[in-house]
Design an enzyme around this catalytic site. Structure first.
Site, PDB file in Angstrom:
ATOM      1  N   GLY A   1     -14.730  -3.329  -2.232  1.00 41.69           N
ATOM      2  CA  GLY A   1     -14.556  -4.739  -1.884  1.00 41.69           C
ATOM      3  C   GLY A   1     -15.552  -5.152  -0.831  1.00 41.69           C
ATOM      4  O   GLY A   1     -16.600  -5.729  -1.135  1.00 41.69           O
ATOM      5  N   SER A   2     -15.258  -4.809   0.428  1.00 42.01           N
ATOM      6  CA  SER A   2     -16.135  -5.266   1.521  1.00 42.01           C
ATOM      7  C   SER A   2     -17.543  -4.713   1.406  1.00 42.01           C
ATOM      8  O   SER A   2     -18.497  -5.391   1.812  1.00 42.01           O
ATOM      9  CB  SER A   2     -15.530  -4.960   2.886  1.00 42.01           C
ATOM     10  OG  SER A   2     -14.585  -3.939   2.822  1.00 42.01           O
TER      11      SER A   2
ATOM     12  N   HIS B   1     -12.673  -5.653 -10.321  1.00 40.94           N
ATOM     13  CA  HIS B   1     -11.363  -5.144  -9.905  1.00 40.94           C
ATOM     14  C   HIS B   1     -10.580  -6.306  -9.285  1.00 40.94           C
ATOM     15  O   HIS B   1     -11.079  -7.016  -8.414  1.00 40.94           O
ATOM     16  CB  HIS B   1     -11.572  -4.020  -8.884  1.00 40.94           C
ATOM     17  CG  HIS B   1     -10.329  -3.321  -8.443  1.00 40.94           C
ATOM     18  ND1 HIS B   1      -9.713  -2.345  -9.193  1.00 40.94           N
ATOM     19  CD2 HIS B   1      -9.597  -3.435  -7.299  1.00 40.94           C
ATOM     20  CE1 HIS B   1      -8.647  -1.888  -8.537  1.00 40.94           C
ATOM     21  NE2 HIS B   1      -8.557  -2.532  -7.390  1.00 40.94           N
TER      22      HIS B   1
ATOM     23  N   ASP C   1      -7.174  -7.413  -7.406  1.00 46.10           N
ATOM     24  CA  ASP C   1      -6.064  -6.886  -6.601  1.00 46.10           C
ATOM     25  C   ASP C   1      -4.939  -7.892  -6.462  1.00 46.10           C
ATOM     26  O   ASP C   1      -5.074  -8.884  -5.730  1.00 46.10           O
ATOM     27  CB  ASP C   1      -6.582  -6.522  -5.201  1.00 46.10           C
ATOM     28  CG  ASP C   1      -7.389  -5.239  -5.198  1.00 46.10           C
ATOM     29  OD1 ASP C   1      -6.881  -4.226  -5.696  1.00 46.10           O
ATOM     30  OD2 ASP C   1      -8.527  -5.260  -4.684  1.00 46.10           O
TER      31      ASP C   1
ATOM     32  N   MET D   1      -5.645   6.066  -4.553  1.00 49.10           N
ATOM     33  CA  MET D   1      -5.799   5.136  -3.429  1.00 49.10           C
ATOM     34  C   MET D   1      -6.298   5.920  -2.217  1.00 49.10           C
ATOM     35  O   MET D   1      -5.683   6.907  -1.814  1.00 49.10           O
ATOM     36  CB  MET D   1      -4.464   4.463  -3.099  1.00 49.10           C
ATOM     37  CG  MET D   1      -3.996   3.421  -4.097  1.00 49.10           C
ATOM     38  SD  MET D   1      -5.198   2.119  -4.443  1.00 49.10           S
ATOM     39  CE  MET D   1      -5.429   1.384  -2.801  1.00 49.10           C
TER      40      MET D   1
ATOM     41  N   ASP E   1     -10.179   3.894  -4.755  1.00 46.10           N
ATOM     42  CA  ASP E   1     -10.093   2.513  -4.261  1.00 46.10           C
ATOM     43  C   ASP E   1      -9.670   2.503  -2.804  1.00 46.10           C
ATOM     44  O   ASP E   1      -8.592   2.977  -2.457  1.00 46.10           O
ATOM     45  CB  ASP E   1      -9.054   1.759  -5.118  1.00 46.10           C
ATOM     46  CG  ASP E   1      -8.872   0.303  -4.717  1.00 46.10           C
ATOM     47  OD1 ASP E   1      -9.666  -0.214  -3.906  1.00 46.10           O
ATOM     48  OD2 ASP E   1      -7.918  -0.313  -5.241  1.00 46.10           O
ATOM     49  N   GLY E   2     -10.539   1.927  -1.953  1.00 45.35           N
ATOM     50  CA  GLY E   2     -10.209   1.731  -0.548  1.00 45.35           C
ATOM     51  C   GLY E   2     -11.234   2.359   0.382  1.00 45.35           C
ATOM     52  O   GLY E   2     -11.394   3.575   0.401  1.00 45.35           O
ATOM     53  N   GLY E   3     -11.962   1.517   1.105  1.00 45.64           N
ATOM     54  CA  GLY E   3     -12.924   2.020   2.079  1.00 45.64           C
ATOM     55  C   GLY E   3     -14.124   2.716   1.464  1.00 45.64           C
ATOM     56  O   GLY E   3     -14.785   3.510   2.132  1.00 45.64           O
TER      57      GLY E   3
ATOM     58  N   GLY F   1      -2.830  -2.910   0.374  1.00 45.79           N
ATOM     59  CA  GLY F   1      -2.345  -4.127   1.017  1.00 45.79           C
ATOM     60  C   GLY F   1      -3.468  -4.947   1.644  1.00 45.79           C
ATOM     61  O   GLY F   1      -3.351  -6.161   1.743  1.00 45.79           O
ATOM     62  N   PHE F   2      -4.530  -4.271   2.043  1.00 47.12           N
ATOM     63  CA  PHE F   2      -5.608  -4.982   2.727  1.00 47.12           C
ATOM     64  C   PHE F   2      -6.968  -4.409   2.357  1.00 47.12           C
ATOM     65  O   PHE F   2      -7.093  -3.197   2.160  1.00 47.12           O
ATOM     66  CB  PHE F   2      -5.427  -4.896   4.247  1.00 47.12           C
ATOM     67  CG  PHE F   2      -4.100  -5.419   4.716  1.00 47.12           C
ATOM     68  CD1 PHE F   2      -3.926  -6.779   4.996  1.00 47.12           C
ATOM     69  CD2 PHE F   2      -3.009  -4.563   4.842  1.00 47.12           C
ATOM     70  CE1 PHE F   2      -2.692  -7.263   5.393  1.00 47.12           C
ATOM     71  CE2 PHE F   2      -1.769  -5.047   5.242  1.00 47.12           C
ATOM     72  CZ  PHE F   2      -1.602  -6.401   5.518  1.00 47.12           C
ATOM     73  N   GLY F   3      -7.952  -5.279   2.289  1.00 46.33           N
ATOM     74  CA  GLY F   3      -9.330  -4.814   2.144  1.00 46.33           C
ATOM     75  C   GLY F   3      -9.862  -4.424   3.516  1.00 46.33           C
ATOM     76  O   GLY F   3      -9.223  -4.659   4.542  1.00 46.33           O
ATOM     77  N   GLY F   4     -11.024  -3.800   3.532  1.00 40.80           N
ATOM     78  CA  GLY F   4     -11.707  -3.524   4.787  1.00 40.80           C
ATOM     79  C   GLY F   4     -11.128  -2.398   5.627  1.00 40.80           C
ATOM     80  O   GLY F   4     -11.418  -2.308   6.819  1.00 40.80           O
TER      81      GLY F   4
ATOM     82  N   MET G   1      -1.266  -8.744  -5.091  1.00 40.34           N
ATOM     83  CA  MET G   1      -0.300  -8.297  -4.080  1.00 40.34           C
ATOM     84  C   MET G   1       0.813  -9.322  -3.935  1.00 40.34           C
ATOM     85  O   MET G   1       0.546 -10.518  -3.895  1.00 40.34           O
ATOM     86  CB  MET G   1      -0.999  -8.140  -2.727  1.00 40.34           C
ATOM     87  CG  MET G   1      -2.221  -7.252  -2.761  1.00 40.34           C
ATOM     88  SD  MET G   1      -2.995  -7.206  -1.137  1.00 40.34           S
ATOM     89  CE  MET G   1      -4.417  -6.149  -1.495  1.00 40.34           C
TER      90      MET G   1
ATOM     91  N   MET H   1      -0.176  -4.507  -7.299  1.00 40.29           N
ATOM     92  CA  MET H   1       0.575  -4.025  -6.130  1.00 40.29           C
ATOM     93  C   MET H   1       1.795  -4.918  -5.981  1.00 40.29           C
ATOM     94  O   MET H   1       1.914  -5.699  -5.040  1.00 40.29           O
ATOM     95  CB  MET H   1      -0.336  -4.052  -4.892  1.00 40.29           C
ATOM     96  CG  MET H   1      -1.422  -2.977  -4.949  1.00 40.29           C
ATOM     97  SD  MET H   1      -2.778  -3.267  -3.801  1.00 40.29           S
ATOM     98  CE  MET H   1      -3.805  -4.322  -4.848  1.00 40.29           C
TER      99      MET H   1
ATOM    100  N   SER I   1     -14.293  -5.233  -6.002  1.00 40.13           N
ATOM    101  CA  SER I   1     -12.991  -5.899  -5.865  1.00 40.13           C
ATOM    102  C   SER I   1     -13.195  -7.326  -5.404  1.00 40.13           C
ATOM    103  O   SER I   1     -13.704  -7.571  -4.303  1.00 40.13           O
ATOM    104  CB  SER I   1     -12.114  -5.167  -4.853  1.00 40.13           C
ATOM    105  OG  SER I   1     -11.031  -6.009  -4.486  1.00 40.13           O
TER     106      SER I   1
ATOM    107  N   HIS J   1      -5.235  -4.431 -10.745  1.00 42.32           N
ATOM    108  CA  HIS J   1      -4.474  -3.474  -9.935  1.00 42.32           C
ATOM    109  C   HIS J   1      -3.244  -4.201  -9.401  1.00 42.32           C
ATOM    110  O   HIS J   1      -3.355  -5.057  -8.529  1.00 42.32           O
ATOM    111  CB  HIS J   1      -5.390  -2.986  -8.788  1.00 42.32           C
ATOM    112  CG  HIS J   1      -4.750  -2.062  -7.819  1.00 42.32           C
ATOM    113  ND1 HIS J   1      -5.346  -1.715  -6.616  1.00 42.32           N
ATOM    114  CD2 HIS J   1      -3.575  -1.385  -7.848  1.00 42.32           C
ATOM    115  CE1 HIS J   1      -4.571  -0.871  -5.954  1.00 42.32           C
ATOM    116  NE2 HIS J   1      -3.487  -0.670  -6.667  1.00 42.32           N
TER     117      HIS J   1
HETATM  118  C1  DX5 Z   1      -6.445  -2.396  -1.251  1.00 37.60           C
HETATM  119  C2  DX5 Z   1      -7.049  -2.843  -2.562  1.00 37.60           C
HETATM  120  C3  DX5 Z   1      -8.494  -2.542  -2.655  1.00 37.60           C
HETATM  121  C4  DX5 Z   1      -9.346  -3.295  -1.677  1.00 37.60           C
HETATM  122  C5  DX5 Z   1     -10.602  -2.540  -1.478  1.00 37.60           C
HETATM  123  O1  DX5 Z   1      -5.093  -2.634  -1.257  1.00 37.60           O
HETATM  124  O2  DX5 Z   1      -6.405  -2.186  -3.622  1.00 37.60           O
HETATM  125  O3  DX5 Z   1      -8.967  -2.741  -3.971  1.00 37.60           O
HETATM  126  O4  DX5 Z   1      -9.657  -4.591  -2.093  1.00 37.60           O
HETATM  127  O5  DX5 Z   1     -11.299  -3.152  -0.448  1.00 37.60           O
HETATM  128  P1  DX5 Z   1     -12.312  -2.337   0.450  1.00 37.60           P
HETATM  129  O6  DX5 Z   1     -13.376  -1.796  -0.445  1.00 37.60           O
HETATM  130  O7  DX5 Z   1     -12.818  -3.359   1.409  1.00 37.60           O
HETATM  131  O8  DX5 Z   1     -11.546  -1.234   1.124  1.00 37.60           O
HETATM  132 ZN    ZN Z   2      -7.352  -2.267  -5.666  1.00 42.87          ZN
END
Ligand code: DX5
Ligand code: ZN
Length: 214
Positions: free
Chosen positions: A193-194, A29, A31, A133, A171-173, A138-141, A33, A64, A6, A62
């Site tokens: 992402g992270s 990917h 994102d 999900m 997707d996520g964490g 809404g947020f990475g990490g 928002m 959002m 991401s 993606h």
């Molecule tokens: C969250 C996004 C994810 C996010 C993943 O709203 O849809 O794609 O960037 O980031 P990580 O891998 O850091 O959770």
């Molecule tokens: Zn995403």
């Protein structure tokens, strides 16, 4: 097994280089928002267009955003290869999937961790990708929600029963500590992402993820 880093977690001032560093991945990917559907604003059409121009990776967008049908054509024109929409973001999710199909792009649907999986059932035969999900968008990490594995297993069973070859994305964490578990549960496509961009360079991050899957 596809890996989809991401770019939300990348260094936007060096987007071209960051995309280059993940050239060995399968998808990028993207994102988007809007500060309405999710409590955060990321980026939109111009960044997608810049990423498209800088990379030949599949652009996995993606969305959002509220009522994404208003913008599907714009994102297709800006270079999306696949468009994923949230079932919660429009009263007309089926129409939105049809519109993506008509635009000639891969059709993805997704849902928040608190939304019943059953909302996917009427769409199973019309999609190329289902995204589970594993954090609230809404947020990475954020931290991976463990119950997501159960949700992946359920949708994997549904897809297999329907004889569907749709991608099952998570997707996520997602990172080296849980990637294997997600794949074992039935995921075919991992967004990270992270875990990819957050350490000592995206190439190394991607490599760690691949190692964890061996
Ligand atoms: C969250 C996004 C994810 C996010 C993943 O709203 O849809 O794609 O960037 O980031 P990580 O891998 O850091 O959770
Ligand atoms: Zn995403």
């Amino acid at each position: 097994m596809k890996l989809a880093p991401s770019i939300l977690a990348s260094d936007f001032s060096r987007l071209g280089e960051e995309l280059n560093a993940i050239a060995g991945a399968d998808w990028a990917h993207v994102d988007v928002m809007d500060g309405q559907f999710v409590p955060n604003i990321s980026f939109g059409l111009p960044i997608l267009a810049a990423a498209r121009a800088a990379s030949s990776l599949f652009m996995d967008v993606h969305l959002m955003i509220d009522r994404p049908e208003r913008y599907l054509k714009d994102f297709a024109d800006a270079g999306a290869d696949g468009l994923t929409v949230h079932v919660e973001s429009t009263p007309h999710i089926h129409r939105a999937t049809q519109q993506i199909r008509e635009l000639g792009k891969k059709v993805g649907v997704t849902l928040n961790p608190g939304t019943p999986l059953e909302t996917l059932q009427p769409l199973l035969n019309d999609v190329d990708l289902i995204l589970i999900m594993s954090v609230n968008p809404g947020f990475g990490g954020q931290k991976f929600i463990p119950h997501s594995l159960e949700r992946i297993r359920t949708v994997r069973r549904w897809l297999d029963e329907a004889g569907s070859a749709a991608e099952l994305q998570v997707d996520g964490g997602v990172g080296p500590t849980n990637a294997r578990a997600a794949v074992n549960a039935g995921a075919s496509n991992l967004v990270a992402g992270s875990a990819v961009f957050g350490g000592d360079g995206a190439q190394a991050g991607l490599e760690r993820l691949r190692e964890a899957l061996k």
